[in-house]
Each structure stands twice: as structure tokens, then as C-alpha cells.
Design a protein around this motif. Sequence first.
Motif, PDB file in Angstrom:
ATOM      1  N   GLY A   5       3.233  19.927  18.586  1.00 19.19           N
ATOM      2  CA  GLY A   5       2.654  18.759  19.383  1.00 19.19           C
ATOM      3  C   GLY A   5       3.516  17.623  19.529  1.00 19.19           C
ATOM      4  O   GLY A   5       4.378  17.178  18.596  1.00 19.19           O
ATOM      5  N   ARG A   6       3.095  17.041  20.653  1.00 21.78           N
ATOM      6  CA  ARG A   6       4.028  16.043  20.934  1.00 21.78           C
ATOM      7  C   ARG A   6       3.891  14.722  20.131  1.00 21.78           C
ATOM      8  O   ARG A   6       4.656  13.935  19.734  1.00 21.78           O
ATOM      9  CB  ARG A   6       3.256  15.373  22.347  1.00 21.78           C
ATOM     10  CG  ARG A   6       3.568  16.126  23.649  1.00 21.78           C
ATOM     11  CD  ARG A   6       3.129  15.437  24.973  1.00 21.78           C
ATOM     12  NE  ARG A   6       1.690  14.915  24.705  1.00 21.78           N
ATOM     13  CZ  ARG A   6       0.572  15.657  25.234  1.00 21.78           C
ATOM     14  NH1 ARG A   6       1.232  16.750  25.914  1.00 21.78           N
ATOM     15  NH2 ARG A   6      -0.568  15.347  25.297  1.00 21.78           N
ATOM     16  N   ASN A   7       2.558  14.616  19.408  1.00 18.29           N
ATOM     17  CA  ASN A   7       2.399  13.241  18.729  1.00 18.29           C
ATOM     18  C   ASN A   7       3.273  13.308  17.462  1.00 18.29           C
ATOM     19  O   ASN A   7       3.962  12.419  17.120  1.00 18.29           O
ATOM     20  CB  ASN A   7       1.161  13.292  18.237  1.00 18.29           C
ATOM     21  CG  ASN A   7       0.471  12.395  19.299  1.00 18.29           C
ATOM     22  OD1 ASN A   7       0.792  11.868  20.074  1.00 18.29           O
ATOM     23  ND2 ASN A   7      -1.159  12.566  19.315  1.00 18.29           N
ATOM     24  N   VAL A   8       3.322  14.558  17.065  1.00 16.56           N
ATOM     25  CA  VAL A   8       4.091  14.847  15.715  1.00 16.56           C
ATOM     26  C   VAL A   8       5.645  14.354  16.183  1.00 16.56           C
ATOM     27  O   VAL A   8       6.275  13.959  15.190  1.00 16.56           O
ATOM     28  CB  VAL A   8       3.980  16.160  15.035  1.00 16.56           C
ATOM     29  CG1 VAL A   8       5.140  16.428  14.199  1.00 16.56           C
ATOM     30  CG2 VAL A   8       2.652  16.528  14.433  1.00 16.56           C
ATOM     31  N   LEU A  13      10.453  11.142  15.705  1.00 18.46           N
ATOM     32  CA  LEU A  13      11.533  10.270  16.318  1.00 18.46           C
ATOM     33  C   LEU A  13      11.336   8.944  16.025  1.00 18.46           C
ATOM     34  O   LEU A  13      12.513   8.384  16.128  1.00 18.46           O
ATOM     35  CB  LEU A  13      11.266  10.382  17.863  1.00 18.46           C
ATOM     36  CG  LEU A  13      11.443  11.736  18.604  1.00 18.46           C
ATOM     37  CD1 LEU A  13      11.069  11.910  20.170  1.00 18.46           C
ATOM     38  CD2 LEU A  13      12.781  12.388  18.329  1.00 18.46           C
ATOM     39  N   ALA A  14      10.300   8.340  15.625  1.00 19.66           N
ATOM     40  CA  ALA A  14       9.993   6.833  15.425  1.00 19.66           C
ATOM     41  C   ALA A  14      10.611   6.620  13.957  1.00 19.66           C
ATOM     42  O   ALA A  14      10.772   5.417  13.532  1.00 19.66           O
ATOM     43  CB  ALA A  14       8.624   6.516  15.498  1.00 19.66           C
ATOM     44  N   VAL A  71       5.659  22.047  22.283  1.00 21.57           N
ATOM     45  CA  VAL A  71       6.596  21.372  21.450  1.00 21.57           C
ATOM     46  C   VAL A  71       6.710  21.994  19.841  1.00 21.57           C
ATOM     47  O   VAL A  71       5.398  22.112  19.646  1.00 21.57           O
ATOM     48  CB  VAL A  71       6.469  19.937  21.378  1.00 21.57           C
ATOM     49  CG1 VAL A  71       7.522  19.128  20.578  1.00 21.57           C
ATOM     50  CG2 VAL A  71       6.639  19.273  22.966  1.00 21.57           C
ATOM     51  N   LEU A  72       7.902  22.197  19.366  1.00 17.08           N
ATOM     52  CA  LEU A  72       7.674  22.665  17.984  1.00 17.08           C
ATOM     53  C   LEU A  72       8.904  21.931  17.465  1.00 17.08           C
ATOM     54  O   LEU A  72      10.026  22.002  17.864  1.00 17.08           O
ATOM     55  CB  LEU A  72       7.975  24.151  18.011  1.00 17.08           C
ATOM     56  CG  LEU A  72       6.777  25.102  17.329  1.00 17.08           C
ATOM     57  CD1 LEU A  72       5.700  24.728  18.045  1.00 17.08           C
ATOM     58  CD2 LEU A  72       7.121  26.482  17.132  1.00 17.08           C
ATOM     59  N   ALA A 143      -3.062  14.016  11.836  1.00 17.18           N
ATOM     60  CA  ALA A 143      -2.842  13.748  13.314  1.00 17.18           C
ATOM     61  C   ALA A 143      -1.240  13.178  13.212  1.00 17.18           C
ATOM     62  O   ALA A 143      -1.033  12.237  14.107  1.00 17.18           O
ATOM     63  CB  ALA A 143      -3.643  12.710  13.863  1.00 17.18           C
ATOM     64  N   GLY A 144      -0.527  13.643  12.350  1.00 13.27           N
ATOM     65  CA  GLY A 144       0.894  13.293  12.615  1.00 13.27           C
ATOM     66  C   GLY A 144       1.272  12.067  11.503  1.00 13.27           C
ATOM     67  O   GLY A 144       2.595  11.379  11.470  1.00 13.27           O
ATOM     68  N   LEU A 145       0.199  11.422  11.170  1.00  8.04           N
ATOM     69  CA  LEU A 145       0.479   9.991  10.506  1.00  8.04           C
ATOM     70  C   LEU A 145       1.007   9.892   9.263  1.00  8.04           C
ATOM     71  O   LEU A 145       1.486   8.928   8.532  1.00  8.04           O
ATOM     72  CB  LEU A 145      -0.830   9.196  10.474  1.00  8.04           C
ATOM     73  CG  LEU A 145      -1.611   8.644  12.166  1.00  8.04           C
ATOM     74  CD1 LEU A 145      -2.583   7.980  11.661  1.00  8.04           C
ATOM     75  CD2 LEU A 145      -0.426   8.070  12.563  1.00  8.04           C
TER      76      LEU A 145
END
Lengths: 247, 247
Positions: A5-8, A13-14, A71-72, A143-145
Motif C-alpha cells: 500500500g501507498r500509505n505504508v 519514506l517519512a 506497491v510492496l 493504517a501504517g501509523l
Amino acid sequence: MYLHGRNVLREILALCRSSIKVRRVLFTDQANVDPELPALMSETKHKGFRVEMASQKVLVNLSREKKNQGVLVELREFPYSELEAIKNLPRKKHSIIVMLDRIQDPHNLGAIARTSVAAGADALVITSRASAQVTPAVVKVSAGLIFRIPVIRVVNLVRTMETLKECGYWIYGSATGGEHYLKIPYAERSVLVMGNESEGLRRLVRERCDALVAIPMAKRVDSINVSAAAAVLLFSLREKLIGDDSQ
Amino acid sequence: MYLHGRNVLREILALCRSSIKVRRVLFTDQANVDPELPALMSETKHKGFRVEMASQKVLVNLSREKKNQGVLVELREFPYSELEAIKNLPRKKHSIIVMLDRIQDPHNLGAIARTSVAAGADALVITSRASAQVTPAVVKVSAGLIFRIPVIRVVNLVRTMETLKECGYWIYGSATGGEHYLKIPYAERSVLVMGNESEGLRRLVRERCDALVAIPMAKRVDSINVSAAAAVLLFSLREKLIGDDSQ
């Protein structure tokens, strides 16, 4: 482990932490899957990560998820933090730490991680044994958080409580029969401990708490889902300690 | 549908509603599985339900659950209530109704049902389309508590909102950008509407709300899991309207 997923990917990246071990990032070789992908791919390359293209079939096989958004991210392992991370937290007036005593269900771990970040907590502590660990399912539910908070994995929760007390934290355990959660005068540095889904806190953990807190419920109801209870307690804690800093 | 476990059977035995259609109750034919089973079995018979014995293998096959505690209840269908049930609620000063706009995940539905009962809500409203329905998984996540609240299944949520307004309810929708949830002067008869996991409330539903409420979160976090948010909002509502009636 493969995360999709894009969010992960954006969360990873952040991250500034060098502790995260990204093996490679896979993008779908299908054109026009998503107008955001090209920019995300060039950012990924720019950050120095290895990028590979793969067919949708390969992406589904690796992630076991059809809705992978093309995306993986392959990680060697989830970047757990050490207890030392607590000592390196930025100095500020208030601090909330969430500690989990043998939470079993990946849904609960993921939801509690997300809620902890949303409530402004500084760290999440789990045990290395008898607890759900951070798996792709947990990352998804969060949710990737979960990448935004240090997840500290410890062997001995009781010893960790002692260390946190030495760092000036007060420890509040969630337990039936505790004090009304809205009447607790939380300390500026507070740890909230949530217990196992069916058994609650272990006796030794409960005994080390400075206070026990409870959510009064309607007649004949003992408990709610642990991630729901964590949300109620964390946002009451946030309200008392931090207030609204979202502006 | 097959539901398993002692707690679920106890909840069903405690129900007064004739609407529940129990086909039969199956008990394990293994002796000494559980010292509570004989008493539970005689109570089940006493209430007039059909009791059958079955092997553990049959119980596992029917429920697809190894940890079935030696008890299975076969229901023809989950006993949904009609909107009329709202009008027949016992007269009291305060009332909370929980309304779900296309919640998809059975985990969320089950957790919200459990939280609703714990917060003293009087009814749960779901839509008959595009929503998770009450399945054995939902009953399990709710810890059997979903049988303690009327689950009203409606076709048109907007029309239901109008009906509830005619009954004197004020309607609060959970939405990003709403008012701070602790600053809302909730009406004595309040409906809380929670929206779909990824899309939130539909526009038409949002527009019919009397007010929108939000939980302020830490920087850059948009939302938490819907069942966590429901818990935070419902217990703040409970605190304002009902207080502690658990004594």
C-alpha cells in the motif's frame, strides 16, 4: 515481511530512523494503475531504496493481498526499539507511554498502535513473549501509523515498569474495580497499561501500578474490547495532559 | 447460523424476546468437559429449547471453531428488530441510539455492539445493504452482548433519521472537522452516527445530522479505527447523559 500500500510506503519514506531495514520496494509493472505511483517511485529511488518492478501476480503472491495498490515494501524485520529510546525522547512537559501486557489479537495491537499515535503517545511497549508481534496484518490495521511510534519490545514488563518509574513516570493499569477514569489525577508523565484480552493484567504487573483505572459501564457489563477501552482511556489522558495541540 | 460458547447461550437464555428463533442447542457428549455444562443444559431444557447431544467433531464441523466450549446454539436467523422497537423503549429521561452508516468489518460491528451495550445505549441501527450483518463472527467479537440490544435493520438510513427526529432525538454524526466532542451540549435523547471505515458518512446522511462531532488528534493523524472512535464518543456521551448508574 511484505507490507503493501501507498500509505505504508509513505510512512516508511517519512521515517528518519536508520534502524529500518528495507530490502527493496516493489512497484507494479502495469502502467496507469495509479497516477500517484510514478512520483512515489522516484521519491523512493531518491531516498536510496532499491526499487524493482513486478507483475501484479507477483505482488499478490508475495503480499497475499489483492488490494495492494501496486506497491510492496519488503522489510527484513519490523524496526523494534530498545528501552533506551525512552531516555532519548524529546524533552517536553507531558508524556504518555502505552504498555501492553500480553495482547494476543493482531487487530487489537494494530488498533491500539493507531490510537496511541492519534492520542500523542510517545512509545508503545510490548512483551517479546506471549504477545502479538508486529506482522503485516498489524501494520495494516494500524493504517501504517505504527511506524510513527517507537515500539519497544521487552522481556520483563515488571522490570520495565521499574525503569519507567525511575524516569519519573507514574503507572496506571486498566483493571475492573479501578478508580473512575475521569477522576484520576494523572501525572504529567503517565504510562497506561492494558492487559490481555481474557485475563487482564497479570498479578505482578497489577501490583506494580501506582493506580488502577476503570471505565464504569452499564449494568451487568464487565468489559469492552481492549482496543476500545484503550481508546477511551488514552483520549481522556490526552485531554487532561495535552489538550488540543492539533492546530 | 451456529453460535458457540457458554456466554452466548447464557445471553440467549436470559432474553425475554420471543423473536429469537432457536432451532436447537447442541451439547458435547463428552463427559467432564466443563463442570458448568450440566446445569446449563438443564436450564436450557427448562426454558423449552430443544437439546441434542453431539460429538466434539460434529460441534467443530458445525461451528468451525475448536474452542466451542462444548456448546452450540443453532439459530434460524439473528433476531433483528424493527424501527417500531424505538417507540416501545422504556420511558426514561435519557436515551442513546447508535447508528451505523455502512460499517463493513465484522470486527468493528461486533466491537461497536459490545461498546454500545456497555455505554448503556438503547438500540443499534444498521442498514440492510452495504453493511456487515450480524454473523457468528460478529456475535463472538461482541462477547455475546449483541443479544442485549435491539439491532434495528433499516433500508433507508436518511428516512430513519427523520423518524428518530420526530421521536425527539437529536442526531450527531462523527466526522473530521466536526465540533470537539467534549464541547457538544448533547441532547437528552441522542443518536450517534458512525460512518464507513474508509469513506465516513455519506453526504446525505451527514447533511441530516443536527451536529457533527470530532475527536481532536495529534498532528498529522486523520482518524482512528471506527470502533475505537465509537468507544471514545459513546463513553463521553454516557458520561454527560447518564453518569455512573452501575451501582
